[in-house]
Scaffold this motif. Structure first.
Motif, PDB file in Angstrom:
ATOM      1  N   ILE B  58       0.841  -1.204   0.000  1.00  0.00           N
ATOM      2  CA  ILE B  58       0.000   0.000   0.000  1.00  0.00           C
ATOM      3  C   ILE B  58       0.869   1.243   0.000  1.00  0.00           C
ATOM      4  N   GLY B  59       0.511   2.209  -0.847  1.00  0.00           N
ATOM      5  CA  GLY B  59       1.262   3.463  -0.880  1.00  0.00           C
ATOM      6  C   GLY B  59       2.346   3.468  -1.938  1.00  0.00           C
ATOM      7  N   PHE B  60       2.549   2.332  -2.614  1.00  0.00           N
ATOM      8  CA  PHE B  60       3.575   2.278  -3.651  1.00  0.00           C
ATOM      9  C   PHE B  60       2.941   1.830  -4.963  1.00  0.00           C
ATOM     10  N   SER B  61       3.608   2.186  -6.048  1.00  0.00           N
ATOM     11  CA  SER B  61       3.180   1.635  -7.325  1.00  0.00           C
ATOM     12  C   SER B  61       4.417   1.286  -8.118  1.00  0.00           C
ATOM     13  N   GLU B  62       4.234   0.375  -9.050  1.00  0.00           N
ATOM     14  CA  GLU B  62       5.364  -0.121  -9.816  1.00  0.00           C
ATOM     15  C   GLU B  62       5.060   0.023 -11.295  1.00  0.00           C
ATOM     16  N   ASP B  88      -3.062  -3.117  -4.050  1.00  0.00           N
ATOM     17  CA  ASP B  88      -4.416  -3.564  -3.793  1.00  0.00           C
ATOM     18  C   ASP B  88      -4.638  -3.464  -2.287  1.00  0.00           C
ATOM     19  N   PRO B  89      -5.646  -2.724  -1.843  1.00  0.00           N
ATOM     20  CA  PRO B  89      -5.856  -2.543  -0.395  1.00  0.00           C
ATOM     21  C   PRO B  89      -6.056  -3.868   0.334  1.00  0.00           C
ATOM     22  N   ASP B  90      -6.357  -4.918  -0.416  1.00  0.00           N
ATOM     23  CA  ASP B  90      -6.535  -6.230   0.174  1.00  0.00           C
ATOM     24  C   ASP B  90      -5.192  -6.853   0.578  1.00  0.00           C
ATOM     25  N   HIS B  91      -4.090  -6.335   0.004  1.00  0.00           N
ATOM     26  CA  HIS B  91      -2.760  -6.875   0.304  1.00  0.00           C
ATOM     27  C   HIS B  91      -1.875  -5.733   0.815  1.00  0.00           C
ATOM     28  N   VAL B  92      -1.902  -5.537   2.126  1.00  0.00           N
ATOM     29  CA  VAL B  92      -1.234  -4.379   2.735  1.00  0.00           C
ATOM     30  C   VAL B  92       0.252  -4.335   2.406  1.00  0.00           C
ATOM     31  N   MET B 102       1.844 -11.082   1.247  1.00  0.00           N
ATOM     32  CA  MET B 102       3.052 -10.906   2.048  1.00  0.00           C
ATOM     33  C   MET B 102       2.738 -10.694   3.533  1.00  0.00           C
ATOM     34  N   PHE B 103       1.674  -9.941   3.816  1.00  0.00           N
ATOM     35  CA  PHE B 103       1.338  -9.684   5.222  1.00  0.00           C
ATOM     36  C   PHE B 103       1.043 -10.992   5.951  1.00  0.00           C
ATOM     37  N   TRP B 300      11.107  -4.763  -4.740  1.00  0.00           N
ATOM     38  CA  TRP B 300      11.962  -4.662  -3.549  1.00  0.00           C
ATOM     39  C   TRP B 300      11.307  -5.196  -2.287  1.00  0.00           C
ATOM     40  N   TRP B 301       9.959  -5.161  -2.244  1.00  0.00           N
ATOM     41  CA  TRP B 301       9.290  -5.458  -0.971  1.00  0.00           C
ATOM     42  C   TRP B 301       9.353  -6.925  -0.563  1.00  0.00           C
ATOM     43  N   ILE B 302       9.517  -7.822  -1.551  1.00  0.00           N
ATOM     44  CA  ILE B 302       9.457  -9.246  -1.221  1.00  0.00           C
ATOM     45  C   ILE B 302      10.611  -9.645  -0.301  1.00  0.00           C
TER      46      ILE B 302
END
Lengths: 330, 339
Positions: B58-62, B88-92, B102-103, B300-302
């Motif tokens: 959330i808060g990022f786009s690629e 997607d707000p469903d996947h923080v 990931m959460f 990067w987030w993974i």
């Protein structure tokens, strides 16, 4: 006890420990469910082939004969033949050792150069912002997995800014020295070396930086409260002299002992750092050997790692005894 | 054992230290997360949804390049276009390469880390403490033998020894049914928790020596105390003395070491999972290894997020350890254990 006798006694103890290391490594082969033969023999090998292989590797001999042979070979510097790489294990291990030593030394330099001033400043400015900053930094440092830190460094400095190399070794430190002799572009070689070693050295060194900062800070706080420091202050000696010459010197002696004991952590950290940066050292050899079930190569690496630990700790103890003669009488 | 003086000290140190409060808060948070994972995780952490893979937090786009085949004027052409992928707000925390949340994976990873950390420490202590106490109390040959074994054991780095043992023994795991899921309270969650049993055994075998060293040191200094001599004069046998008099007085430094060891073993477990020596695929170290392949392509987030989880847990436990050490015994050396 004289200093010489202490050094001798400590060395003899060390030989005992190395013997223990060798015995443990020898025993490792027998706790394996998949025996050594399975690693070498083809899957469909007949009973005769398997027996021939066992005979060739000496595995059909009684255990004590195998053990005696193993020790005897080791004393001659023979650690057997790699199952997979078809090379003498001794040559293999010693071809990988310099890269690991280089990485470990670079990481220690990064750690010590940053940590000691940080620890001293932190202790002399206790409860000031700089102390809180150093405390948080060192807390983060001892709590961060070094492989993750390595990947984050790659993400930031190699992927985003494209400054450093992330894989392999490039040139070794010997090449950098030789470039002067051979009138090659020294700066260019040095930069190549730095491009490869900087990120792994930081990834590996951060934990030790944090550890040394914590030890230096608490040691300095301890020393600065002692009588001799107050006496030196009363005498009007300059503060810098008191801090760096008197207090720091006494702080560093126990710090060095702890670092000797933490050498294992440094080598363990090198194993995983090498895996992240494809650094061609002993650590990558350990992982490769396990994945390929190459027991002689694994055993050789373990013996060299264990022995280096023992040697460095003897050195640390002897230097310690030289600096602080009271230890000898303990 | 735990006297009122000890509790008073604990409270005093706690009130005075913001870091102790932070540490306790982090440890409580992680423990609750691990225990109630099925209720906290919004998705099943092992569910793959390939059409939702590589979503940013959330808060990022690629922006990525997507190549598709299209019919243009009756011919098939490959078209490369820049696509903006939004969160997607469903996947923080976004999703990984296989579209797993990931959460939820971070939440479940807390279980593996904490369970291995605590069980590994308990195993290491239950080997190391008795051996150390016996050696320190009896001295002589037993003690000499123990010290030599400890020297040999220390010569191998924890990680190297653990990797070698797991390489030799294999990667066994035990499925432990999740009571919440069995009771039908969270039906869509994984039915069992995969306990990497080899990892627990190996970290216990690798780290017992730290407990043995501390316990031995305590026993050595306590054996000469007046109350021990008195007890012996009254005819108490050695085992009774060790259990009744030595152990209770040696427990403080052992608890402090135990705290540091949980942190050290969590780091060790994550290293083992990262190198692929774990036996479970639901672990922070394992996710970092997965995420490593995505670092150069922009996801990067993974790799980043599971590492932050490790860092926060270990910081929390270390702060708790610092607090216990300062409150219980200011004289204990701080830096035991190995990562």
């Amino acid at each position: 006890m004289s200093f010489g006798r202490f050094a001798l006694k400590r060395s003899l103890q060390g030989i005992g420990v190395v013997w223990g290391v060798v015995t443990v490594v020898f025993a490792l082969r027998f706790v394996t469910p998949g025996s050594a033969i399975n690693a070498v023999a083809p899957l469909d090998a007949s009973q005769e082939t398997r027996q021939a292989i066992a005979a060739e590797l000496g595995l059909d001999q009684p255990l004590y004969v195998q053990y005696g042979q193993y020790i005897f070979d080791l004393l001659r510097g023979d650690m057997g033949q790699s199952y997979i790489k078809g090379q003498e294990v001794t040559a293999l291990v010693f071809s990988r050792l310099p890269a690991t030593v280089e990485l470990a030394v670079a990481a220690s330099v990064v750690a010590i150069v940053l940590a000691i001033p940080l620890g001293v400043i932190s202790a002399t400015r206790r409860n000031e912002p700089v102390d809180y900053g150093a405390t948080l930094l060192s807390l983060g440092g001892i709590s961060t997995p070094n492989f993750w830190l390595g990947i984050m460094l790659i993400l930031i400095f190699a992927v985003e800014f494209n400054i450093f190399n992330t894989s392999g070794r490039g040139v070794d430190v010997g090449d950098v020295a030789l470039s002067v002799v051979n009138a090659e572009p020294f700066v260019g070689t040095l930069l190549t070396w730095l491009a490869y070693i900087t990120l792994p050295a930081i990834a590996l060194g951060t934990y030790f930086m944090a550890l040394i900062t914590r030890l230096t800070r608490s040691g300095m706080l301890d020393e600065l409260s002692k009588g001799y420091v107050q006496a030196a202050r009363a005498k009007g000696l300059p503060r810098t002299l008191i801090r760096y010459k008197h207090a720091l010197r006494n702080t560093l002696i126990p710090v060095i002992t702890v670092l000797g004991l933490q050498l294992g952590t440094l080598i363990g950290g090198a194993v995983i750092t090498e895996a992240v940066f494809s650094w061609p050292g002993l650590g990558t050899l350990v992982i490769e050997s396990i994945n390929q079930r190459d027991w002689p190569a694994l055993q050789g690496s373990l013996i060299v790692i264990g022995t280096s630990f023992v040697l460095v700790n003897i050195l640390v103890d002897v230097v310690y005894a030289y600096l602080d003669p009271e230890v000898v009488n303990d | 054992m735990v006297s009122s003086r000890v509790i008073r000290n604990l409270k005093k140190e706690f009130r005075g230290s913001g870091l102790a409060k932070l540490g306790l808060a982090l440890v409580v948070l992680i423990t609750l997360t691990a225990v109630f994972a099925p209720f906290i995780a919004p998705h099943n952490p092992t569910d793959q949804q390939l059409d939702q893979s590589e979503l940013p937090p959330i808060g990022f786009s690629e922006t990525t390049e997507r190549t598709t085949s299209q019919m243009v004027d009756g011919e098939i052409q490959t078209v490369t276009e820049e696509v903006e992928i939004t969160a997607d707000p469903d996947h923080v925390f976004g999703t990984d390469g296989l579209g797993r949340d990931m959460f939820s994976r971070v939440v479940y990873g807390a279980r593996t880390s904490l369970v291995v950390g605590v069980l590994g420490t308990v195993l290491a202590a239950s080997i190391g403490v008795p051996v150390g106490l016996l050696a320190g109390y009896h001295r002589g040959r037993v003690d000499d033998a123990l010290m030599r074994i400890a020297d040999v054991s220390l010569a191998f780095p924890s990680l190297v020894l653990a990797v070698a043992l797991i390489g030799l023994w294999g990667r066994a795991a035990v499925d432990v049914p999740d009571p919440f899921v069995v009771a039908g309270l969270a039906p869509e969650m994984p039915e069992s928790f995969v306990l990497p049993i080899t990892v627990v055994i190996v970290v216990g075998l690798v780290n017992w020596v730290w407990f043995a060293r501390v316990a031995r040191g305590e026993a050595l200094s306590l054996r000469g105390q007046e109350y021990v001599k008195a007890s012996r004069a009254l005819g108490a046998d050695d085992n009774t003395i060790i259990l009744r008099h030595i152990l209770p007085n040696a427990i403080t430094p052992i608890i402090v070491l135990g705290t540091v060891q949980v942190a050290a073993i969590i780091l060790l477990e994550s290293s083992l999972s990262f190198l692929g020596f774990s036996g479970t695929t639901l672990s922070w170290g394992f996710d970092i290894a997965q995420g490593r392949d995505y670092v150069s392509s922009g996801q990067w987030w993974i790799a980043s997020i599971p590492g932050l989880a490790i860092m926060l847990s270990v910081i929390g436990i270390n702060l708790l350890g610092d607090w216990l050490r300062d409150a219980l015994d200011p004289g204990i050396e701080g830096e035991g254990g190995a990562a």
